[in-house]
Design an enzyme around this catalytic site. Structure first.
Site, PDB file in Angstrom:
ATOM      1  N   CYS B  80      58.387  96.173  31.772  1.00 48.64           N
ATOM      2  CA  CYS B  80      59.019  97.434  32.130  1.00 48.64           C
ATOM      3  C   CYS B  80      58.744  98.500  31.065  1.00 48.64           C
ATOM      4  CB  CYS B  80      60.517  97.233  32.382  1.00 48.64           C
ATOM      5  SG  CYS B  80      61.251  98.624  33.280  1.00 48.64           S
ATOM      6  N   HIS B 184      60.311  93.647  36.751  1.00 49.96           N
ATOM      7  CA  HIS B 184      61.065  92.716  35.901  1.00 49.96           C
ATOM      8  C   HIS B 184      60.855  91.284  36.387  1.00 49.96           C
ATOM      9  CE1 HIS B 184      63.455  95.507  33.473  1.00 49.96           C
ATOM     10  NE2 HIS B 184      63.425  96.308  34.527  1.00 49.96           N
ATOM     11  N   GLU B 186      61.743  88.657  35.018  1.00 42.68           N
ATOM     12  CA  GLU B 186      62.958  87.882  34.722  1.00 42.68           C
ATOM     13  C   GLU B 186      64.058  88.124  35.755  1.00 42.68           C
ATOM     14  OE1 GLU B 186      62.023  90.617  33.321  1.00 42.68           O
ATOM     15  OE2 GLU B 186      63.737  91.833  32.741  1.00 42.68           O
TER      16      GLU B 186
END
Lengths: 253, 202
Positions: B80, B184, B186
């Site tokens: 990001c 993202h 994650e």
């Protein structure tokens, strides 16, 4: 959409009857495996005590927000939205720091609209979801606060307009009358709500089968559809609902 | 071992949780010594570009990071804002110089995108531009995005994937041992975990 009461996941009906479903992390893990888009946790505990005395049922609960959030964030690799009882920016700092990507405000924002702006300025509007519970009275959707017990007499659309001006980034609207009733979504008012704002609207309340999702998605421009109970109780509910929507040309992931 | 670079602005906890889940050992890099210990680096990030560069400098992390990546050739993954920092500069709230590892610039979505909300937030599909080591799936390849600025590479060879959101944004990039993704991983479920697994096993 998961409701937490005293550290455990519950099913909700009428905003007042709450049936115990299970352990927060086990539920989160299940949704993780279904590849769900986003998880919304709302803590509806009336008091701050987390009851951990359920070991007899092999369901362990959590004693604090911190341990709960930490455990959820360790198994969930999707956007997490957390809310319930938020009244101060410090509570928001704490939730974001412990793994929440977004927070939802409800009564706290209604009583103190400046909190919306404070949170939006600090974390960006995309992190601030305004959750609104409403009941239709004489044909008009009216905003209710305090777990759906206080009638503010304000129309849903007026409050949405005001909150958007304060910097809310997303609406989550929940029809109290339909909570746990499996009677279908409130398509008329959801449609009006979506037309009245520029920002995304997620609607909840009333899912009884997967055709309810399809009806709402094809008749309104709603950004997201949420459900709680139905996902808890029906086998492979989530993947089946998505398949149905996809087959009917609705833009889903 | 993976080192997650802490400059006070990342969602380090979420990245660490994902690494734990896929069984990759990691530690948090706080200073120069950490760069020596790590064999791979992750630069996370949530927030504004200018402040991020300021924090990296004031914590004396820019030089050791540059050395680890350009001299020692340790693999780096920017996430990001962490990806945007890899570029030469950004126009977010003024003009700010970046790390300059990848030729190109960070531009405002709002200047290009009409009739779509900014920030670009939510799930979106990638258009894979180039076969690469970290993610190649052409179908069902959606990831979770939250951003108001986007990267544009000067050289097409650095672009691994793009996303269409009113403009074609470069959202997965590579320059030698340096990787970046705008989304993202994650927070992107199975696809995200797979990308991280691939990076960790480079």
């Amino acid at each position: 959409m998961l409701y937490i009461k005293n550290g455990l996941i519950v099913r909700s009906e009428d905003f007042s009857y709450h049936q115990l479903i299970g352990n927060i992390v086990n539920e989160a893990h299940r949704y993780n495996e279904w590849n769900v888009d986003e998880l919304i946790y709302i803590d509806i505990s009336r008091d701050e005590v987390y009851d951990a005395n359920r070991d007899d049922h092999k369901i362990s609960s959590f004693n604090s927000h911190e341990s709960m959030l930490e455990a959820i964030a360790a198994t969930c690799f999707m956007p997490l939205c957390f809310g319930g009882g938020i009244r101060t920016i410090e509570q928001i700092d704490y939730l974001i720091k412990n793994g929440a990507d977004k927070i939802t405000l409800n009564t706290g924002a209604y009583e103190n609209p400046a909190l919306i702006r404070e949170a939006a300025e600090k974390y960006g509007s995309q992190a601030v979801v305004l959750s609104i519970d409403y009941k239709v009275i004489d044909g008009v959707p009216k905003v209710f606060t305090n777990f759906g017990t206080t009638n503010t007499e304000v129309s849903l659309f007026d409050w949405m307009k005001e909150a958007e001006g304060h910097g809310a980034g997303e609406f989550f609207i929940n029809a109290i009358d339909r909570d746990g009733k499996a009677s279908g979504y409130d398509i008329a008012n959801i449609g009006k709500a979506v037309e009245s704002t520029q920002i995304p609207v997620v609607a909840c309340g009333g899912a009884g089968d997967m055709y309810d999702f399809l009806d709402l998605a094809s008749e309104t421009k709603v950004s997201g559809i949420a459900a709680g109970n139905w996902f808890h109780f029906v086998e492979r509910s989530y993947p089946r609902a998505k398949q149905l929507l996809k087959k009917n040309g609705i833009n889903v992931r | 071992m993976i080192g997650i670079i802490n400059y006070g602005m990342g969602n380090i906890k979420s990245v660490g949780n994902a690494l734990n889940f896929i069984g990759s050992e990691y530690f948090i890099i706080e200073d120069e010594a950490g760069f020596k210990k790590a064999d791979k680096l992750i630069l996370p990030g949530v927030g504004a570009f200018g402040k991020a560069m300021e924090n990296l400098s004031s914590r004396n992390l820019v030089n050791p990071l540059t050395e680890a990546v350009l001299t020692d050739k340790k693999p780096l993954l920017g996430l990001c804002l962490g990806m945007q920092l890899l570029f030469e500069d950004s126009c977010e709230h003024g003009f700010h110089k970046g790390l300059g590892f990848i030729k190109g610039h960070v531009l405002a979505l709002a200047d290009e995108v009409k009739n779509l909300p900014v920030p670009h937030m939510g799930w979106n599909n990638l258009r894979i531009a180039r076969e690469n080591e970290i993610f190649n799936q052409e179908e069902d390849n959606d990831f979770y995005f939250v951003h108001s600025f986007y990267c544009k590479c000067d050289k097409a060879e650095n672009v691994l994937a793009t996303v269409d959101y009113g403009v074609s944004a470069d959202v997965m990039v590579k320059e030698g041992n340096i990787f970046g993704c705008q989304f993202h991983p994650e927070k992107s479920q199975q696809n995200g975990l797979e990308l991280m697994r691939n990076f960790c096993s480079l």
